[in-house]
Scaffold this active site. Structure first.
Site, PDB file in Angstrom:
ATOM      1  N   ASN A 171       4.873  38.340  19.570  1.00  0.00           N
ATOM      2  CA  ASN A 171       4.197  37.544  20.599  1.00  0.00           C
ATOM      3  C   ASN A 171       4.023  36.080  20.227  1.00  0.00           C
ATOM      4  O   ASN A 171       3.834  35.240  21.107  1.00  0.00           O
ATOM      5  CB  ASN A 171       2.852  38.189  20.959  1.00  0.00           C
ATOM      6  CG  ASN A 171       3.056  39.437  21.814  1.00  0.00           C
ATOM      7  OD1 ASN A 171       4.186  39.734  22.206  1.00  0.00           O
ATOM      8  ND2 ASN A 171       2.001  40.163  22.087  1.00  0.00           N
TER       9      ASN A 171
ATOM     10  N   ASN B  90      -2.076  39.539  23.027  1.00  0.00           N
ATOM     11  CA  ASN B  90      -2.549  40.050  21.735  1.00  0.00           C
ATOM     12  C   ASN B  90      -1.600  39.740  20.583  1.00  0.00           C
ATOM     13  O   ASN B  90      -0.418  39.565  20.816  1.00  0.00           O
ATOM     14  CB  ASN B  90      -2.727  41.576  21.847  1.00  0.00           C
ATOM     15  CG  ASN B  90      -4.112  41.932  22.354  1.00  0.00           C
ATOM     16  OD1 ASN B  90      -5.101  41.330  21.928  1.00  0.00           O
ATOM     17  ND2 ASN B  90      -4.182  42.909  23.242  1.00  0.00           N
TER      18      ASN B  90
ATOM     19  N   HIS C 252     -10.805  40.912  18.143  1.00  0.00           N
ATOM     20  CA  HIS C 252     -10.501  41.982  19.105  1.00  0.00           C
ATOM     21  C   HIS C 252      -9.595  42.992  18.400  1.00  0.00           C
ATOM     22  O   HIS C 252      -8.396  43.028  18.594  1.00  0.00           O
ATOM     23  CB  HIS C 252      -9.790  41.347  20.300  1.00  0.00           C
ATOM     24  CG  HIS C 252      -9.524  42.278  21.428  1.00  0.00           C
ATOM     25  ND1 HIS C 252     -10.473  43.080  22.001  1.00  0.00           N
ATOM     26  CD2 HIS C 252      -8.371  42.516  22.130  1.00  0.00           C
ATOM     27  CE1 HIS C 252      -9.938  43.770  22.988  1.00  0.00           C
ATOM     28  NE2 HIS C 252      -8.658  43.448  23.077  1.00  0.00           N
TER      29      HIS C 252
ATOM     30  N   GLY D 202       2.948  35.624  32.892  1.00  0.00           N
ATOM     31  CA  GLY D 202       3.096  37.049  32.614  1.00  0.00           C
ATOM     32  C   GLY D 202       2.745  37.815  33.885  1.00  0.00           C
ATOM     33  O   GLY D 202       1.590  37.804  34.311  1.00  0.00           O
ATOM     34  N   ALA D 203       3.770  38.434  34.493  1.00  0.00           N
ATOM     35  CA  ALA D 203       3.524  39.176  35.739  1.00  0.00           C
ATOM     36  C   ALA D 203       3.506  40.681  35.476  1.00  0.00           C
ATOM     37  O   ALA D 203       3.830  41.487  36.344  1.00  0.00           O
ATOM     38  CB  ALA D 203       4.576  38.809  36.787  1.00  0.00           C
TER      39      ALA D 203
HETATM   40  C1  2OP Z   1      -7.377  46.184  25.290  1.00  0.00           C
HETATM   41  O1  2OP Z   1      -8.261  46.206  24.439  1.00  0.00           O
HETATM   42  C2  2OP Z   1      -5.265  45.203  26.084  1.00  0.00           C
HETATM   43  O2  2OP Z   1      -6.306  44.457  24.105  1.00  0.00           O
HETATM   44  C3  2OP Z   1      -6.493  44.978  25.359  1.00  0.00           C
HETATM   45  O3  2OP Z   1      -7.242  47.096  26.103  1.00  0.00           O
END
Ligand code: 2OP
Length: 309
Positions: free
Chosen positions: A95, A120, A175, A9-10
């Site tokens: 994804n 993510n 997250h 991933g660039a």
């Molecule tokens: C964030 O929390 C990209 O998930 C990442 O900013």
């Protein structure tokens, strides 16, 4: 001999991470992306920083995985990023196919690598990468808690007007919206912030931490954060390459720790050359534990959507 790190991933996170690693000079970097010319162009540009910053690291870019051969670490940042109004979980179906195919191709060239997942929704993508690679859980883990705790530390330091280096913060869980910042275990010079700030102030900082990624998405409008995510990932890469035995929060597959099994969630781990060398089981209160388990359940739901169970 330098280490070798592949960054898949660039885009913004991948390129920023590749630059951080290459500029320090401890590892050669292979940058892979499906967009023709993008990894090649960015890698060439970064390579030309070498004489300026004093790094001899080789950085190459390609649309295929041959250049990744024999990597010590493969970091997967590829996939779509959030747009304003989206949650990270909204990315799961897009994804998952990307991450599956990246893992399959990357491990063919680097069968002994450690996989660090950044795409993510990171907890679910880590679970997927674990299933696809069939690697032990010690070698497949995700970046999220280093970033989330850095955000919490930043907000605490600003509020108390102290150096960020004196602030330590504990953030557990997935997250996303169910993330579990733990104020009781977040300290300034060893003193819990619950003794330094009012309950209202603590709650405000906790809330801002949970929504930290969204705050940046709303400002940028065209993508999500990348400087701090890249810095957080670089810290994990270095902990592994230099066998630092650092205690960092990682998204890891739990097998009974915290009473949670069969799903990925963020908890503190000892990171060294073997990857996750220990999962640290903090003594949590009933309500902290309940919040962590609730967060784990929301990740498990995504695994079900991907039919991982
Ligand atoms: C964030 O929390 C990209 O998930 C990442 O900013």
């Amino acid at each position: 001999m330098r280490f070798k790190v592949t960054v898949v991933g660039a885009g913004n996170v991948g390129a920023t991470l590749a630059q951080r690693i290459a500029e320090k000079g401890y590892a050669d970097v292979a940058l892979v992306d499906i967009v023709e010319g993008l990894p090649q162009g960015k890698a060439l540009d970064m390579l030309q920083c070498g004489p300026i910053v004093g790094s001899d690291a080789r950085i190459t870019g390609s649309n295929s995985y041959e250049i990744t051969e024999g990597s010590d670490i493969v970091v997967i940042t590829s996939g779509a990023a959030r747009k304003p109004g989206m949650s990270r979980d909204d990315l799961v179906l897009t994804n998952m196919n990307i991450v599956r195919s990246v893992v399959e191709r990357a491990i063919r060239h680097s069968p002994n690598c450690i996989l660090i997942i950044v795409a993510n929704p990171v907890d679910a993508m880590t679970h997927l990468a674990l299933n696809v690679s069939r690697y032990p859980r010690t070698r497949v883990f995700g970046q999220s808690g280093v970033l989330d705790s850095a955000r919490f530390r930043t907000f605490i330091a600003e509020e108390l007007k102290v150096s960020v280096t004196d602030v330590s913060a504990c953030v557990l869980g997935g997250h996303g919206d169910t993330m579990v910042p733990v104020p009781r275990l977040s300290t300034v010079g060893g003193v819990p912030i619950t003794e330094l700030l009012s309950e209202a102030a603590v709650n405000r900082l906790v809330d801002r931490t949970i929504k930290g990624g969204g705050e940046i998405v709303a400002l940028l409008k065209t993508g999500s954060a990348y400087y701090a995510p890249a810095a957080a990932t670089a810290q994990m890469v270095e902990a592994v390459l230099f066998d630092r035995k650092e205690i960092l929060p990682c998204a890891v597959y739990l097998e009974g720790e915290y009473g949670i099994s069969g799903t990925v969630v963020g908890v503190p781990c000892k990171l060294g050359s073997q990857g996750i060398e220990q999962i640290i089981e903090l003594r949590l209160t009933e309500s902290e534990l309940a919040a962590l388990r609730k967060s784990a359940e929301s990740v498990r739901e995504l695994a079900r959507v991907m039919k991982l169970e």
